[in-house]
Design a protein around this motif. Structure first.
Motif, mmCIF file in Angstrom:
data_model
loop_
_atom_site.group_PDB
_atom_site.id
_atom_site.type_symbol
_atom_site.label_atom_id
_atom_site.label_comp_id
_atom_site.label_asym_id
_atom_site.label_seq_id
_atom_site.Cartn_x
_atom_site.Cartn_y
_atom_site.Cartn_z
ATOM 1 N N HIS A 169 -23.356 -43.844 -29.154
ATOM 2 C CA HIS A 169 -24.172 -42.749 -29.678
ATOM 3 C C HIS A 169 -23.377 -41.571 -30.205
ATOM 4 O O HIS A 169 -23.850 -40.862 -31.098
ATOM 5 C CB HIS A 169 -25.177 -42.295 -28.628
ATOM 6 C CG HIS A 169 -26.103 -43.394 -28.211
ATOM 7 N ND1 HIS A 169 -27.000 -43.979 -29.075
ATOM 8 C CD2 HIS A 169 -26.222 -44.062 -27.037
ATOM 9 C CE1 HIS A 169 -27.650 -44.946 -28.452
ATOM 10 N NE2 HIS A 169 -27.197 -45.014 -27.211
ATOM 11 N N VAL A 170 -22.191 -41.331 -29.679
ATOM 12 C CA VAL A 170 -21.373 -40.218 -30.177
ATOM 13 C C VAL A 170 -20.427 -40.694 -31.270
ATOM 14 O O VAL A 170 -20.408 -40.149 -32.365
ATOM 15 C CB VAL A 170 -20.608 -39.530 -29.021
ATOM 16 C CG1 VAL A 170 -19.692 -38.443 -29.548
ATOM 17 C CG2 VAL A 170 -21.592 -38.950 -28.000
ATOM 18 N N GLY B 246 -20.449 -43.704 -32.777
ATOM 19 C CA GLY B 246 -21.112 -44.545 -33.770
ATOM 20 C C GLY B 246 -20.622 -45.977 -33.804
ATOM 21 O O GLY B 246 -20.787 -46.669 -34.809
ATOM 22 N N ALA C 52 -16.799 -33.885 -41.436
ATOM 23 C CA ALA C 52 -18.137 -34.299 -41.006
ATOM 24 C C ALA C 52 -18.078 -35.056 -39.685
ATOM 25 O O ALA C 52 -18.950 -34.902 -38.828
ATOM 26 C CB ALA C 52 -18.805 -35.156 -42.079
ATOM 27 N N TYR C 53 -17.033 -35.870 -39.508
ATOM 28 C CA TYR C 53 -16.913 -36.639 -38.266
ATOM 29 C C TYR C 53 -16.655 -35.705 -37.087
ATOM 30 O O TYR C 53 -17.250 -35.859 -36.022
ATOM 31 C CB TYR C 53 -15.815 -37.699 -38.389
ATOM 32 C CG TYR C 53 -15.957 -38.800 -37.375
ATOM 33 C CD1 TYR C 53 -16.882 -39.816 -37.558
ATOM 34 C CD2 TYR C 53 -15.196 -38.806 -36.222
ATOM 35 C CE1 TYR C 53 -17.033 -40.822 -36.626
ATOM 36 C CE2 TYR C 53 -15.345 -39.811 -35.279
ATOM 37 C CZ TYR C 53 -16.263 -40.821 -35.492
ATOM 38 O OH TYR C 53 -16.417 -41.799 -34.548
ATOM 39 N N ARG D 269 -19.862 -34.048 -36.221
ATOM 40 C CA ARG D 269 -20.728 -34.996 -35.499
ATOM 41 C C ARG D 269 -20.386 -34.994 -34.014
ATOM 42 O O ARG D 269 -21.259 -34.908 -33.161
ATOM 43 C CB ARG D 269 -20.548 -36.399 -36.084
ATOM 44 C CG ARG D 269 -21.200 -37.515 -35.289
ATOM 45 C CD ARG D 269 -20.668 -38.905 -35.731
ATOM 46 N NE ARG D 269 -21.181 -39.938 -34.871
ATOM 47 C CZ ARG D 269 -22.210 -40.725 -35.157
ATOM 48 N NH1 ARG D 269 -22.827 -40.607 -36.309
ATOM 49 N NH2 ARG D 269 -22.611 -41.640 -34.306
ATOM 50 N N HIS E 160 -21.322 -31.636 -32.402
ATOM 51 C CA HIS E 160 -22.780 -31.532 -32.291
ATOM 52 C C HIS E 160 -23.299 -32.347 -31.100
ATOM 53 O O HIS E 160 -24.311 -32.004 -30.501
ATOM 54 C CB HIS E 160 -23.440 -31.998 -33.594
ATOM 55 C CG HIS E 160 -24.924 -31.945 -33.559
ATOM 56 N ND1 HIS E 160 -25.630 -30.770 -33.634
ATOM 57 C CD2 HIS E 160 -25.852 -32.939 -33.456
ATOM 58 C CE1 HIS E 160 -26.925 -31.035 -33.564
ATOM 59 N NE2 HIS E 160 -27.096 -32.335 -33.462
ATOM 60 N N ARG E 161 -22.597 -33.425 -30.769
ATOM 61 C CA ARG E 161 -23.001 -34.280 -29.653
ATOM 62 C C ARG E 161 -22.265 -33.933 -28.358
ATOM 63 O O ARG E 161 -22.223 -34.717 -27.429
ATOM 64 C CB ARG E 161 -22.795 -35.744 -30.028
ATOM 65 C CG ARG E 161 -23.800 -36.221 -31.073
ATOM 66 C CD ARG E 161 -23.481 -37.615 -31.574
ATOM 67 N NE ARG E 161 -24.575 -38.189 -32.345
ATOM 68 C CZ ARG E 161 -24.787 -37.983 -33.628
ATOM 69 N NH1 ARG E 161 -23.987 -37.190 -34.314
ATOM 70 N NH2 ARG E 161 -25.795 -38.550 -34.254
#
Length: 122
Positions: free
Chosen positions: A26-27, A29, A79-80, A83, A86-87
Motif C-alpha cells: 500500500h505504501v 505500490g 512524486a514518489y 507518495r 503522504h502515507r
C-alpha cells in the motif's frame, strides 16, 4: 558470468508479515508474490514491482542493518517521495551521488531503503 540480480532479501522480526504487507503493497505500490509452500512455512513475504523483487525473511534475533540497503530506481522521484510522505513514511534526501536524485527511508521494521533516479542532462 553474472547476468542480473534475481532478488534482494531483507530480514524482518517474527510476526510482522501483516505490517510488511501493508507497507510494501500500500505504501510502496508493490505486489505480493506467493512463496512456494515449502518456504512459506518459514514466514516472511515476497514482493515484486516490474523486475524488482524483494524478499523479506524472518530472523528471530532481527536487528535492522544501519548501512546495508537495496537501491531502488524510480521514475518521477519527487512524486514518489511525496507518495511515501503522504502515507506516513518520512524521507531523507541526499545529494552525495553525482548524476542522481535520491532519498532514503525506512520500512516499518527499520530496514533502510534507497530510492534513486538518474538526472538527465538538458
Amino acid at each position: 558470468m553474472l547476468t542480473a540480480v534475481d532478488h534482494v532479501q531483507l530480514a524482518a522480526p517474527p510476526g510482522c508479515e501483516e505490517l510488511l504487507r501493508g507497507y510494501y503493497v500500500h505504501v510502496l505500490g508493490m505486489t505480493e508474490v506467493p512463496k512456494p509452500p515449502a518456504l512459506a512455512a518459514r514466514g516472511g513475504c515476497w514482493f515484486r514491482a516490474g523486475s524488482v523483487r524483494l524478499h523479506l525473511g524472518i530472523e528471530p534475533d532481527f536487528r535492522p542493518a544501519k548501512k546495508a540497503h537495496p537501491g531502488l530506481r524510480v521514475t518521477d522521484i519527487e512524486a514518489y517521495a511525496a507518495r511515501l510522505e503522504h502515507r506516513g513514511t518520512p524521507v531523507t534526501w541526499d545529494t552525495g551521488l553525482p548524476g542522481h536524485r535520491r532519498f532514503y527511508c525506512q520500512d516499518p521494521v527499520g530496514n533502510r531503503l534507497e530510492f534513486l533516479e538518474p538526472v538527465t542532462a538538458l
